[in-house]
Design a protein around this motif. Structure first.
Motif, PDB file in Angstrom:
ATOM      1  N   TYR A  20      27.569  59.257  11.895  1.00 55.51           N
ATOM      2  CA  TYR A  20      27.937  60.094  10.754  1.00 55.51           C
ATOM      3  C   TYR A  20      29.431  59.976  10.482  1.00 55.51           C
ATOM      4  O   TYR A  20      30.239  59.875  11.412  1.00 55.51           O
ATOM      5  CB  TYR A  20      27.584  61.559  11.029  1.00 55.51           C
ATOM      6  N   ASP A  21      29.804  60.013   9.221  1.00 56.73           N
ATOM      7  CA  ASP A  21      31.212  59.999   8.839  1.00 56.73           C
ATOM      8  C   ASP A  21      31.842  61.381   8.957  1.00 56.73           C
ATOM      9  O   ASP A  21      33.064  61.501   9.037  1.00 56.73           O
ATOM     10  CB  ASP A  21      31.373  59.497   7.402  1.00 56.73           C
ATOM     11  N   ASP A  22      31.003  62.406   8.960  1.00 57.31           N
ATOM     12  CA  ASP A  22      31.475  63.798   9.010  1.00 57.31           C
ATOM     13  C   ASP A  22      31.000  64.427  10.321  1.00 57.31           C
ATOM     14  O   ASP A  22      29.802  64.425  10.619  1.00 57.31           O
ATOM     15  CB  ASP A  22      30.900  64.571   7.818  1.00 57.31           C
ATOM     16  N   PRO A  23      31.897  64.963  11.145  1.00 47.98           N
ATOM     17  CA  PRO A  23      31.474  65.548  12.420  1.00 47.98           C
ATOM     18  C   PRO A  23      30.513  66.715  12.261  1.00 47.98           C
ATOM     19  O   PRO A  23      29.600  66.892  13.075  1.00 47.98           O
ATOM     20  CB  PRO A  23      32.791  65.988  13.075  1.00 47.98           C
ATOM     21  N   ILE A  24      30.692  67.515  11.204  1.00 45.49           N
ATOM     22  CA  ILE A  24      29.784  68.646  10.978  1.00 45.49           C
ATOM     23  C   ILE A  24      28.381  68.150  10.648  1.00 45.49           C
ATOM     24  O   ILE A  24      27.376  68.699  11.120  1.00 45.49           O
ATOM     25  CB  ILE A  24      30.319  69.553   9.849  1.00 45.49           C
ATOM     26  N   ALA A  25      28.273  67.094   9.863  1.00 45.36           N
ATOM     27  CA  ALA A  25      26.966  66.545   9.512  1.00 45.36           C
ATOM     28  C   ALA A  25      26.228  66.063  10.756  1.00 45.36           C
ATOM     29  O   ALA A  25      24.995  66.175  10.847  1.00 45.36           O
ATOM     30  CB  ALA A  25      27.125  65.398   8.517  1.00 45.36           C
ATOM     31  N   ALA A  26      26.964  65.544  11.731  1.00 46.70           N
ATOM     32  CA  ALA A  26      26.320  65.071  12.959  1.00 46.70           C
ATOM     33  C   ALA A  26      25.694  66.210  13.747  1.00 46.70           C
ATOM     34  O   ALA A  26      24.704  66.026  14.461  1.00 46.70           O
ATOM     35  CB  ALA A  26      27.341  64.341  13.821  1.00 46.70           C
ATOM     36  N   VAL A  27      26.245  67.428  13.601  1.00 44.10           N
ATOM     37  CA  VAL A  27      25.758  68.582  14.369  1.00 44.10           C
ATOM     38  C   VAL A  27      24.621  69.311  13.642  1.00 44.10           C
ATOM     39  O   VAL A  27      23.881  70.093  14.252  1.00 44.10           O
ATOM     40  CB  VAL A  27      26.918  69.556  14.659  1.00 44.10           C
ATOM     41  N   GLN A  28      24.456  69.062  12.356  1.00 44.10           N
ATOM     42  CA  GLN A  28      23.472  69.790  11.565  1.00 44.10           C
ATOM     43  C   GLN A  28      22.073  69.676  12.183  1.00 44.10           C
ATOM     44  O   GLN A  28      21.511  68.600  12.320  1.00 44.10           O
ATOM     45  CB  GLN A  28      23.435  69.237  10.138  1.00 44.10           C
ATOM     46  N   GLY A  29      21.527  70.820  12.603  1.00 43.75           N
ATOM     47  CA  GLY A  29      20.192  70.843  13.171  1.00 43.75           C
ATOM     48  C   GLY A  29      20.103  70.399  14.619  1.00 43.75           C
ATOM     49  O   GLY A  29      19.006  70.344  15.188  1.00 43.75           O
ATOM     50  N   ALA A  30      21.235  70.104  15.261  1.00 47.09           N
ATOM     51  CA  ALA A  30      21.212  69.646  16.657  1.00 47.09           C
ATOM     52  C   ALA A  30      21.019  70.815  17.615  1.00 47.09           C
ATOM     53  O   ALA A  30      21.342  71.966  17.303  1.00 47.09           O
ATOM     54  CB  ALA A  30      22.511  68.920  16.987  1.00 47.09           C
ATOM     55  N   HIS A  31      20.474  70.502  18.778  1.00 46.90           N
ATOM     56  CA  HIS A  31      20.324  71.514  19.824  1.00 46.90           C
ATOM     57  C   HIS A  31      21.584  71.611  20.692  1.00 46.90           C
ATOM     58  O   HIS A  31      21.868  72.663  21.257  1.00 46.90           O
ATOM     59  CB  HIS A  31      19.134  71.181  20.719  1.00 46.90           C
ATOM     60  N   ALA A  32      22.283  70.484  20.829  1.00 44.34           N
ATOM     61  CA  ALA A  32      23.468  70.460  21.697  1.00 44.34           C
ATOM     62  C   ALA A  32      24.549  69.583  21.091  1.00 44.34           C
ATOM     63  O   ALA A  32      24.260  68.614  20.386  1.00 44.34           O
ATOM     64  CB  ALA A  32      23.090  69.936  23.082  1.00 44.34           C
ATOM     65  N   LEU A  33      25.790  69.959  21.373  1.00 44.37           N
ATOM     66  CA  LEU A  33      26.956  69.179  20.969  1.00 44.37           C
ATOM     67  C   LEU A  33      27.749  68.847  22.227  1.00 44.37           C
ATOM     68  O   LEU A  33      28.096  69.735  23.003  1.00 44.37           O
ATOM     69  CB  LEU A  33      27.840  69.977  20.004  1.00 44.37           C
ATOM     70  N   VAL A  34      28.044  67.568  22.414  1.00 45.63           N
ATOM     71  CA  VAL A  34      28.882  67.131  23.526  1.00 45.63           C
ATOM     72  C   VAL A  34      30.231  66.687  22.966  1.00 45.63           C
ATOM     73  O   VAL A  34      30.295  65.793  22.120  1.00 45.63           O
ATOM     74  CB  VAL A  34      28.241  65.965  24.304  1.00 45.63           C
ATOM     75  N   VAL A  35      31.307  67.326  23.416  1.00 43.59           N
ATOM     76  CA  VAL A  35      32.661  66.927  23.030  1.00 43.59           C
ATOM     77  C   VAL A  35      33.102  65.866  24.040  1.00 43.59           C
ATOM     78  O   VAL A  35      33.467  66.178  25.168  1.00 43.59           O
ATOM     79  CB  VAL A  35      33.623  68.119  23.038  1.00 43.59           C
ATOM     80  N   ALA A  36      33.040  64.605  23.621  1.00 43.55           N
ATOM     81  CA  ALA A  36      33.231  63.502  24.562  1.00 43.55           C
ATOM     82  C   ALA A  36      34.629  62.890  24.509  1.00 43.55           C
ATOM     83  O   ALA A  36      35.205  62.570  25.537  1.00 43.55           O
ATOM     84  CB  ALA A  36      32.176  62.422  24.316  1.00 43.55           C
ATOM     85  N   THR A  37      35.166  62.678  23.316  1.00 46.65           N
ATOM     86  CA  THR A  37      36.511  62.128  23.158  1.00 46.65           C
ATOM     87  C   THR A  37      37.337  63.132  22.365  1.00 46.65           C
ATOM     88  O   THR A  37      36.901  63.607  21.311  1.00 46.65           O
ATOM     89  CB  THR A  37      36.489  60.774  22.412  1.00 46.65           C
ATOM     90  N   GLU A  38      38.517  63.453  22.852  1.00 41.94           N
ATOM     91  CA  GLU A  38      39.265  64.596  22.336  1.00 41.94           C
ATOM     92  C   GLU A  38      40.131  64.231  21.133  1.00 41.94           C
ATOM     93  O   GLU A  38      41.363  64.303  21.165  1.00 41.94           O
ATOM     94  CB  GLU A  38      40.095  65.199  23.472  1.00 41.94           C
ATOM     95  N   TRP A  39      39.464  63.864  20.043  1.00 42.73           N
ATOM     96  CA  TRP A  39      40.191  63.589  18.801  1.00 42.73           C
ATOM     97  C   TRP A  39      40.680  64.906  18.187  1.00 42.73           C
ATOM     98  O   TRP A  39      39.928  65.868  18.092  1.00 42.73           O
ATOM     99  CB  TRP A  39      39.279  62.872  17.815  1.00 42.73           C
ATOM    100  N   PRO A  40      41.931  64.969  17.753  1.00 43.00           N
ATOM    101  CA  PRO A  40      42.483  66.216  17.196  1.00 43.00           C
ATOM    102  C   PRO A  40      41.688  66.788  16.029  1.00 43.00           C
ATOM    103  O   PRO A  40      41.679  68.008  15.824  1.00 43.00           O
ATOM    104  CB  PRO A  40      43.896  65.799  16.747  1.00 43.00           C
ATOM    105  N   VAL A  41      41.002  65.929  15.267  1.00 47.40           N
ATOM    106  CA  VAL A  41      40.252  66.408  14.109  1.00 47.40           C
ATOM    107  C   VAL A  41      39.219  67.461  14.499  1.00 47.40           C
ATOM    108  O   VAL A  41      38.897  68.359  13.709  1.00 47.40           O
ATOM    109  CB  VAL A  41      39.571  65.227  13.374  1.00 47.40           C
ATOM    110  N   TYR A  42      38.709  67.388  15.715  1.00 50.51           N
ATOM    111  CA  TYR A  42      37.667  68.333  16.121  1.00 50.51           C
ATOM    112  C   TYR A  42      38.207  69.753  16.290  1.00 50.51           C
ATOM    113  O   TYR A  42      37.449  70.724  16.219  1.00 50.51           O
ATOM    114  CB  TYR A  42      36.996  67.860  17.419  1.00 50.51           C
ATOM    115  N   ARG A  43      39.509  69.870  16.497  1.00 47.35           N
ATOM    116  CA  ARG A  43      40.083  71.199  16.676  1.00 47.35           C
ATOM    117  C   ARG A  43      40.171  71.981  15.370  1.00 47.35           C
ATOM    118  O   ARG A  43      40.408  73.185  15.377  1.00 47.35           O
ATOM    119  CB  ARG A  43      41.473  71.083  17.302  1.00 47.35           C
ATOM    120  N   SER A  44      39.982  71.293  14.246  1.00 45.06           N
ATOM    121  CA  SER A  44      40.038  71.984  12.954  1.00 45.06           C
ATOM    122  C   SER A  44      38.699  72.622  12.599  1.00 45.06           C
ATOM    123  O   SER A  44      38.581  73.305  11.573  1.00 45.06           O
ATOM    124  CB  SER A  44      40.440  70.993  11.855  1.00 45.06           C
TER     125      SER A  44
END
Length: 430
Positions: free
Chosen positions: A365-389
């Motif tokens: 997915y190009d959008d991190p939020i779209a990747a989580v849509q409907g997911a049961h779990a989210l794994v934060v694997a690589t600490e890109w600063p964009v995820y903190r927003s």
């Protein structure tokens, strides 16, 4: 000073561009003509913040040029060897490939320059090179020094230009004074020692880091079971005056990438070769490998059937600031999830092409939020600063009672929403 940097991948391209930025006249040399052609156009061989800008600046100033012709690299004061040393899947160093390239360069260049090696090679390699060149190349007396590199992927340009100190091993006062003139343009903090001590220092540093990571994560595993918080324990450790605030003792993901594992493996091999037993060093890799399954163990404990589970993974690269996937624990996690039959969705701001061996088993997915849509779990694997927003409210709109596995507490703000999100981190009480 006139310098030839030999080997132009990550270490070499940063070294060449950094030296040119300091005002030295630098020729970057590599036998790979494609690499040379790209660098001559300002294209770095690997993504590294600020590197292409530094290369462009060097090319424009005339301080930096690249070549694959040995004739261009003869009249130099220092031949700085900066090959990235290959490591196989079992963390064994392929030193022969680097040694072979150095010997080839010395034969073709026929230079009497001081050879400064920064490539990561096993202790004793400089001595073996001196003997081999004298035997095979007919050189009267090769002058070699050793200064281990200390560049972090994603931060290499800054690390090169602003080191806290540089370790240098030399054979003579003549070589020491020559290198003082070169290296003092980077920093005045120079640690002089013998060549063999400099080789051993890099192994010792990485072994200490690896041991510290394994220790912190074993303590964190116990904390999870007994109701203690490993981050609070970390604070207790680092405020102990005999340990200190900068100690490498943060609970989190297992170490990856091959650098630390390489030196632990090498030191164990050296010890065995001398008939020595090293119980502490021998236990570091098994401990790290066991902790490396922390995410998998959590997912198994939280979901009865992973084949019915959708997992979003944020970040694929080995670490933020680079585009390399080699030795990425995130890729290894996705491999495991595929084998378990899970539905896998991924986002990474740098990775546009997924590993070929995944086929169509993973959706990008190009959008991190779209990747989580409907997911049961989210794994934060690589600490890109964009995820903190991204806020907990945004995640909650994607999935009800989402499980978030964040080994390093990179998104620790999400812990405050634990009543609605199920947030887990290494060393957090179960």
């Amino acid at each position: 000073m006139n310098i030839c940097v030999l080997g132009l991948w990550h270490l070499g391209s940063v070294t060449a561009a950094g030296l040119a930025a300091l005002g030295h006249r630098v020729i970057g040399f590599d036998f790979d003509q494609a690499t040379v052609a790209n660098l001559s156009r300002g294209i770095a061989p690997i993504a590294e913040p600020g590197l292409e800008e530094l290369i462009e600046r060097g090319l424009s100033s005339g301080n930096l040029r690249f070549s694959s012709s040995a004739d261009d690299a003869k009249d130099v004061d220092v031949l700085w060897v900066a090959y990235d040393t290959p490591v196989d899947d079992d963390d064994n160093v392929d030193a022969n490939s680097v040694m072979g390239q150095i010997e080839r360069a010395l034969r073709e260049m026929r230079t009497d320059a001081l050879v400064l090696i920064s490539s990561q090679l096993p202790v004793g390699s400089v001595s073996r090179l001196e003997q081999a060149v004298t035997l095979n190349c007919g050189a009267p007396a090769l002058r070699v020094a050793y200064s281990p590199e200390n560049l972090r992927l994603g931060n290499a340009v800054y690390d090169f230009l602003h080191p806290n100190r540089i370790v240098v091993g030399v054979r003579s006062n003549r070589d020491k004074e020559l290198l003082r003139g070169l290296l003092s343009s980077i920093t005045e903090s120079l640690e002089w020692m013998s060549v063999e001590s400099a080789e051993m220092t890099k192994h010792a540093i990485n072994a200490f880091f690896a041991t510290s990571v394994a220790f912190a994560n074993e303590i964190a595993s116990i904390c999870e079971s007994v109701g203690a918080d490993a981050k609070e324990v970390e604070r207790g450790l680092k405020t102990e005056i005999r340990i200190g605030s900068r100690a490498y003792l943060s609970p989190g993901a297992a170490f990856a990438g091959g650098t630390l594992a390489r030196d632990i493996t090498l030191l164990n091999q050296v010890a065995r070769g001398h008939g020595m037993v090293t119980p502490l060093l021998s236990s570091v890799l098994p401990s790290n490998e066991a902790h490396g399954r922390w995410v998998q163990q959590k997912l198994r404990a939280l979901f009865a059937d992973l084949s019915l589970t959708t997992v979003a993974v944020w970040g694929l690269t080995y670490k933020p600031g680079t585009d390399t996937l080699r030795r990425s624990m995130s890729v290894e996690l996705c491999d495991w999830l595929i084998r378990e039959g899970a539905t896998v969705r991924v986002h990474d701001p740098m990775v546009k092409n997924l590993p070929d061996h995944w086929g169509g088993a993973v959706q990008r997915y190009d959008d991190p939020i779209a990747a989580v849509q409907g997911a049961h779990a989210l794994v934060v694997a690589t600490e890109w600063p964009v995820y903190r927003s991204i806020s907990s409210d945004q995640l909650l709109r994607c999935s009800d009672r989402l499980v978030v596995l964040d080994a390093n507490r990179f998104l620790s703000n999400l812990a405050a929403a634990e009543e609605r999100l199920r947030y887990f981190a290494v060393g957090m009480p179960s």
